[in-house]
Design a protein around this motif. Structure first.
Motif, mmCIF file in Angstrom:
data_model
loop_
_atom_site.group_PDB
_atom_site.id
_atom_site.type_symbol
_atom_site.label_atom_id
_atom_site.label_comp_id
_atom_site.label_asym_id
_atom_site.label_seq_id
_atom_site.Cartn_x
_atom_site.Cartn_y
_atom_site.Cartn_z
ATOM 1 N N PRO A 68 12.369 29.064 47.515
ATOM 2 C CA PRO A 68 12.635 28.145 48.638
ATOM 3 C C PRO A 68 11.360 27.767 49.402
ATOM 4 O O PRO A 68 10.661 28.637 49.916
ATOM 5 N N ASP A 69 11.106 26.476 49.464
ATOM 6 C CA ASP A 69 9.935 25.975 50.193
ATOM 7 C C ASP A 69 9.896 26.484 51.628
ATOM 8 O O ASP A 69 8.863 26.912 52.124
ATOM 9 N N GLN A 70 11.042 26.396 52.270
ATOM 10 C CA GLN A 70 11.087 26.753 53.690
ATOM 11 C C GLN A 70 10.622 28.186 53.946
ATOM 12 O O GLN A 70 10.097 28.491 55.000
ATOM 13 N N PHE A 91 8.401 29.847 52.064
ATOM 14 C CA PHE A 91 6.952 29.977 51.828
ATOM 15 C C PHE A 91 6.129 29.139 52.816
ATOM 16 O O PHE A 91 4.936 29.305 52.921
ATOM 17 N N ASP A 92 6.818 28.243 53.539
ATOM 18 C CA ASP A 92 6.147 27.492 54.604
ATOM 19 C C ASP A 92 5.871 28.361 55.824
ATOM 20 O O ASP A 92 5.045 28.032 56.664
ATOM 21 N N ARG A 126 1.592 37.025 50.088
ATOM 22 C CA ARG A 126 1.837 35.754 49.405
ATOM 23 C C ARG A 126 1.278 35.768 47.973
ATOM 24 O O ARG A 126 1.974 35.449 47.014
ATOM 25 N N ARG A 133 11.045 25.093 42.541
ATOM 26 C CA ARG A 133 11.060 25.072 44.005
ATOM 27 C C ARG A 133 12.403 24.529 44.468
ATOM 28 O O ARG A 133 12.935 23.586 43.893
ATOM 29 N N SER A 155 15.209 23.968 48.085
ATOM 30 C CA SER A 155 15.254 23.787 49.533
ATOM 31 C C SER A 155 16.415 24.582 50.121
ATOM 32 O O SER A 155 17.519 24.610 49.572
ATOM 33 N N SER A 215 11.832 35.571 47.070
ATOM 34 C CA SER A 215 10.975 35.464 48.264
ATOM 35 C C SER A 215 10.255 36.790 48.460
ATOM 36 O O SER A 215 10.571 37.763 47.772
#
Lengths: 96, 480, 480
Positions: free
Chosen positions: B258-260, B262-263, B271, B290, B292, B395
């Motif tokens: 999920p991008d969110q 790793f943002d 990381r 990837r 969302s 994650s």
């Protein structure tokens, strides 16, 4: 912002005695946390059904059958104060 | 090889093949504990009720766990043994009944070595909130083991016991597992009976295993899952033999990143380590994409409303009437209530009771609790949709490696340690934390795999593969 | 009674549902056990325990809802009502807040002013609390003792609309409710044992006003009579205050039976901020049509319908129908008798006379008597066939009542058969004539009534067994 009066009201509901210092501290900390959780307002939840249960389970029952209760000795074993096989509590005065 | 270093599965095999005596295993474990625990302080209470000398005479032949040792977090009820939740409130409390998981472990022939330290009432991420003493991370004596199941994680990591049980409300199994370099699994809500687990947040709490490898986790899942007529929320379904899924194979497994997640700003070493593991999974044949997902910070916000609201209600019963602490000298009921709770609860517990009471109080319910339940729907739907296409979501387990004892004083900063683990509890899905490397300080890093409801077997399969692929050399932490 | 003000009354009734075991655990609900002997980890609220719902309690609530013309919810759930009190072990009561099992019902009651419809807002299921025994009076007590036997007994809370206008209507409403619950056999409605409890809300407003006046809540009324008296007192008190331009304070008042007045409990009530939220330890209820239909099929004929049918079908006077349909067991007894003995009025007379006399004397429950409708019918036929006299029948009836024996057998065993033998009676009659010359003289002089005395003498001689009609006839013939 959760002011000290509100903190005292909440403490009263929660049956917690707080020191003056704790009241001040919680007023600040709870305000900070509440500010943080207000992040949720960024999400549109207008037509969303709330979820109380994450599993799709319903109608779980037991039969109306009497099974043995706990022995009185075990019931009262942890009692801070007992009398005549009952739990004793100090007087209930209801203050104004 | 020293017996205490063996995994539960290895010990089980040795017993089955009669290569070792049960007595020797327990002696080794006991020796290790005696020499190690004074430094680690993983146990609150060691079980003195069993006699090692008598073990071999007992017949564990046909049992699943063969008389092997297991440690249990001190918020799980064992009849006639103190269950303190690491709280002054329950220091003297002795339950008259067994938790269902304890019954299951006993039926399976497991021997409970003792009760492990935790954050008071499972509220915390460092085990510093124990009313008795903090537990030390075996990987660094000034480091926290994580929490709230810090004692359970540290005991396993330090070789004091091959497996333990913890409980996970917002990450309390996975985060300490990550900090201590062990494996920890939070099962699907409803997979393991909560009967006998002292409630923190009833709609989020789950009991789960911690071990030094995935194989042992599978073994323990075989023992603890299943319907319990004493827990209405425990789901009636058939569970597979989880050990069947110990296959080194992630071919064609679809894993979402999920991008969110790793943002979010988090430790660079964490990381890199996680992304390195991702590359290796890819090489092994996994399909990584990837995806969302609703931001984890929303889950964290919803979590701190739902968890504290439920906690404020669950912890109201500690009123000094029936069990536990009663403040001395209170001459009326009101005083007895408020002073008992003042003296019995630590600061973090009070803070959460206060917050939970606030969000439920008249006029605020819709703004906080109801809103959080709606966000819960969003998060759950998000996961459900992803799991229609993906087997797993990956994650980091935690934003950092184990922090220093006493380092985090600000509650919000402490709460942020749960950012990656909390969404799982909000959605009720299962997740596992597996070690994926070390930072430069030598502290373990954990990787989290999340699965669809009741798909623990996929977690186990992928985690087992990852373990084999990474082949980390996890030495027994030095402690000196 | 008063033209200026209209009285608005709403009632909240708590009825204990007559299940064998408690609502959320398997402890017995038996009344009068030794303190704390009907308790277990669940109803004591020990840490870690969980509730599991008793299906019968739900069934009982649904049938009550149907009998009171309610809509039954297709989806319902439980909520926690949070407050501290020593008789509430979890410090929350599991109740139903926004989704009660039944709502929008009504009943019709009849008073001298006519038929009045009273709406039922809702009926929900909840758990009872324990019992506090104060050392001395509540004000001067040095402490209290808590008995948790009653904790977790299922309760139906029945809330009426503010449709009641007079204390008499309130009484009739309660009578109706009690009778209905008894007919359904869901509650024994014993106010002395606390299985039926009632609180009332009362306010006054000027006739024609749409807005309600300030309401006062009345508590601690231990009988229907007390409720009627408390409401009448409060009606008078509030009217007087309004007439003197004094403001009614919204408060809770307690009924003091000894002083026959209501007393303010002001200051003894906490602000009610119960922080309701969905009970996470129980799963939701879904009541489908089939379940509802199953229960509907079990719905017995209700008192008002039965009463009307008894009048129409059996030609019973209204008074008789009232008495006999007062309880379902009594009505069943009546109908069992009438099915085999056609003269309903005779059956009714025996039931209202001898049967209820014995029931009251013995303080027995109807279901505990040994007599059946069939036995009564058989005895009545024996009277008609001159096998026994009506007088002897009373003795026979008592014997059946206590022993359940066949009347024929009783008559045979005790030699109670009526003497109808012409010769035997004639010789007795002649004997009495010989012994009473002056009475004979009187009769001859026109004092016909003195025949009765002579008949009485024969009855005395035969211990009531002589056929009185035959004896009477013989005297009249012989003394002409």
């Amino acid at each position: 912002m959760i002011n000290e009066e509100e903190v005292r009201y909440i403490a009263d509901l929660a049956s917690l005695k707080l020191s003056k210092k704790e009241v001040e501290m919680f007023s600040k900390q709870l305000s900070d946390i509440v500010d943080y959780v207000e992040k949720l307002d960024e999400l549109d939840t207008k037509d969303i059904v709330p979820t109380a249960y994450t599993i799709p389970v319903k109608n779980v029952f037991r039969e109306d059958k009497v099974k043995g209760s706990l022995s009185l000795e075990k019931v009262l074993k942890n009692a801070p104060e007992k009398q005549a096989d009952q739990f004793r509590v100090p007087k209930i005065i209801e203050e104004d | 090889m020293k017996l205490y270093k063996c995994s539960l599965t290895e010990l089980k095999n040795m017993i089955e093949e009669k290569r070792v005596k049960l007595q020797d295993i327990h002696e080794s474990i006991s020796y290790r504990t005696t020499s190690t625990d004074p430094k680690i302080k993983a146990y609150v209470n060691k079980n003195e009720a069993y006699n090692i000398d008598e073990l071999d005479q007992k017949d564990y032949k046909d049992t699943y766990l063969k008389g092997l040792p297991i440690a249990i977090k001190d918020n799980i009820s064992i009849e006639d043994i103190n269950t303190t939740c690491s709280s002054k409130m329950l220091e003297e409390y002795i339950p008259p009944y067994n938790a269902t998981v304890v019954e299951k472990i006993k039926e399976a022939g497991g021997i409970i070595t003792g009760k492990t330290n935790m954050d008071e009432y499972a509220m915390g991420s460092s085990t510093e909130n124990s009313a008795f003493f903090p537990t030390v991370n075996p990987w660094g004596k000034n480091r926290v083991p994580g929490g709230s199941s810090g004692g359970s994680a540290a005991a396993v990591a330090a070789g004091m016991v091959p497996v333990s049980l913890g409980s996970d409300t917002g990450g309390s199994i996975r985060q300490p597992a990550s900090f201590c370099g062990v494996v920890g699994l939070k099962p699907t809500y409803g997979a393991v009976s909560r009967y006998g687990l002292v409630a923190f947040a009833s709609s989020l709490d789950q009991i789960g295993p911690l071990a030094r490898n995935v194989e042992d986790i599978a073994l323990m899942m075989n023992v603890i899952t299943g319907r319990d007529e004493k827990d209405s929320t425990c789901v009636n379904r058939e569970y597979p033999d989880f050990t069947e899924y110990l296959k080194n194979d992630v071919t064609d497994m679809k894993i979402g990143i999920p991008d969110q997640y790793f943002d979010i700003e988090f430790d660079q070493e964490v990381r890199e380590s996680v992304l390195n593991a991702v590359e290796k999974l890819k090489k092994a044949g996994a399909k990584i994409e990837r995806v969302s997902l609703t931001g984890a910070e929303y889950a964290l916000a919803a979590y701190y409303i739902i968890a504290t609201a439920e906690a404020s209600s669950n912890l109201a019963r500690y009123d000094g009437v029936r069990y536990g602490l009663r403040a001395a000298g209170a001459d009326n009921l009101e005083k007895m209530f408020t002073e008992t709770r003042q003296q019995g609860f630590g600061e973090e517990v009070k803070r959460r009771i206060m917050l939970g009471t606030y969000v439920l109080s008249s006029g605020y319910y819709d703004d906080f609790y109801l809103k959080a339940q709606k966000v819960r729907t969003l998060i759950k739907n998000d996961f459900d949709q992803l799991f229609a296409d993906y087997d797993l979501i990956l994650s980091p387990t935690t934003p950092t490696t184990a922090f220093k004892i006493g380092e985090k004083r600000d509650p919000l900063k402490m709460y942020a340690a749960d950012i990656f683990t909390v969404p799982v509890n909000i959605a009720g899905i299962p997740a596992i934390s597996v070690p994926c490397g070390f930072d430069q300080k030598g502290l373990p890093i954990g990787l989290q795999l999340m699965g669809a409801h009741f798909k623990e077997e996929k977690l186990i399969q992928a985690a087992f593969s990852l373990e084999k692929i990474l082949n980390l050399d996890i030495k027994y932490p030095a402690l000196k | 009674m008063d033209d200026k003000y209209e009285t608005i009354i709403g009632l909240e009734v708590h009825a204990q549902l007559d299940t064998e075991s408690k609502i959320f655990c398997s402890c017995s609900t038996e009344f009068g056990s030794e303190p704390n002997t009907n308790t277990c980890p669940v109803c004591l609220g020990l840490p870690g325990t969980l509730p599991v719902l008793n299906k019968k309690a739900v069934d009982y609530l649904i049938i009550t809802g149907l009998a009171l013309n309610c809509e039954i919810a297709s989806y319902s759930k439980f909520d926690r009502k949070n407050y501290f009190y020593p008789d509430l072990p979890k410090a929350y009561q599991i109740s139903q807040f926004d989704l009660p099992l039944a709502k929008n019902g009504y009943i019709k009651v009849e008073t001298e002013e006519g038929i009045h419809r009273i709406g039922i807002t809702r009926i929900h299921l909840e758990e009872d609390a324990g019992k506090l025994i104060h050392e001395g009076s509540i004000d001067q007590s040095s402490g209290s003792l808590v008995d948790y036997n009653r904790t977790g007994v299922p309760l139906a809370e029945i809330v009426s609309e503010p449709d009641i206008r007079t204390p008499e209507q309130a009484r009739e409403y309660l009578n109706y409710l009690k009778k209905t619950l008894e007919y359904l056999k869901v509650s024994d409605c014993n106010m002395e044992e606390g299985s039926l409890r009632c609180d009332a809300n009362i306010s006054l407003r000027l006739h024609g006003n749409k807005k309600f006046g300030t309401k006062v809540e009345l508590k601690n009324m231990n009988s229907f009579k007390a409720i009627e008296k408390a409401l009448a007192y409060e009606q008078k008190r509030q009217r007087k205050m309004l007439e003197n331009d004094k403001k009614i304070v919204q408060e809770t008042r307690t009924w003091d039976e000894s002083k026959s007045k209501t007393i303010s409990m002001r200051g003894k009530e906490e602000a009610n901020d119960y922080r309701y939220f969905p009970e996470p330890d129980l799963v939701p209820l879904e009541i489908d049509e089939r379940w509802k239909k199953d229960i509907e099929d079990r719905l017995p004929e209700l008192p008002a319908v039965k009463r009307k049918r008894f009048i129409d079908e059996y030609n019973l006077p209204e008074y008789d129908a009232d008495v006999i349909t007062d309880s379902r067991d009594l009505a069943d007894f009546f109908e069992d008798s009438v099915s085999e003995y056609k003269d309903a009025k005779v059956v009714s007379n025996w039931i209202m006379g001898e049967f209820l006399r014995l029931i009251n004397e013995e303080k027995m429950a109807i279901e505990d008597t040994k007599i059946t409708g069939q036995l009564l019918a058989k005895m009545l036929k024996m009277i008609d066939q001159d096998v026994i006299s009506s007088k002897i029948a009373k003795t026979v009836f008592e014997e059946i009542f206590y022993t359940g024996k066949d009347p024929e057998e009783i008559v045979k065993e005790k030699g109670l058969k009526q003497i109808s033998d012409q010769d035997e009676l004639e010789s007795l009659v002649e004997k009495i004539i010989d012994e009473n010359p002056s009475v004979i003289e009187d009769i001859k002089n026109g004092k016909d009534k003195a025949v009765g005395y002579l008949v009485g003498q024969v009855m005395k001689e035969t211990k009531g067994k002589a056929n009185p009609q035959m004896v009477n006839k013989m005297f009249k013939e012989k003394i002409k």
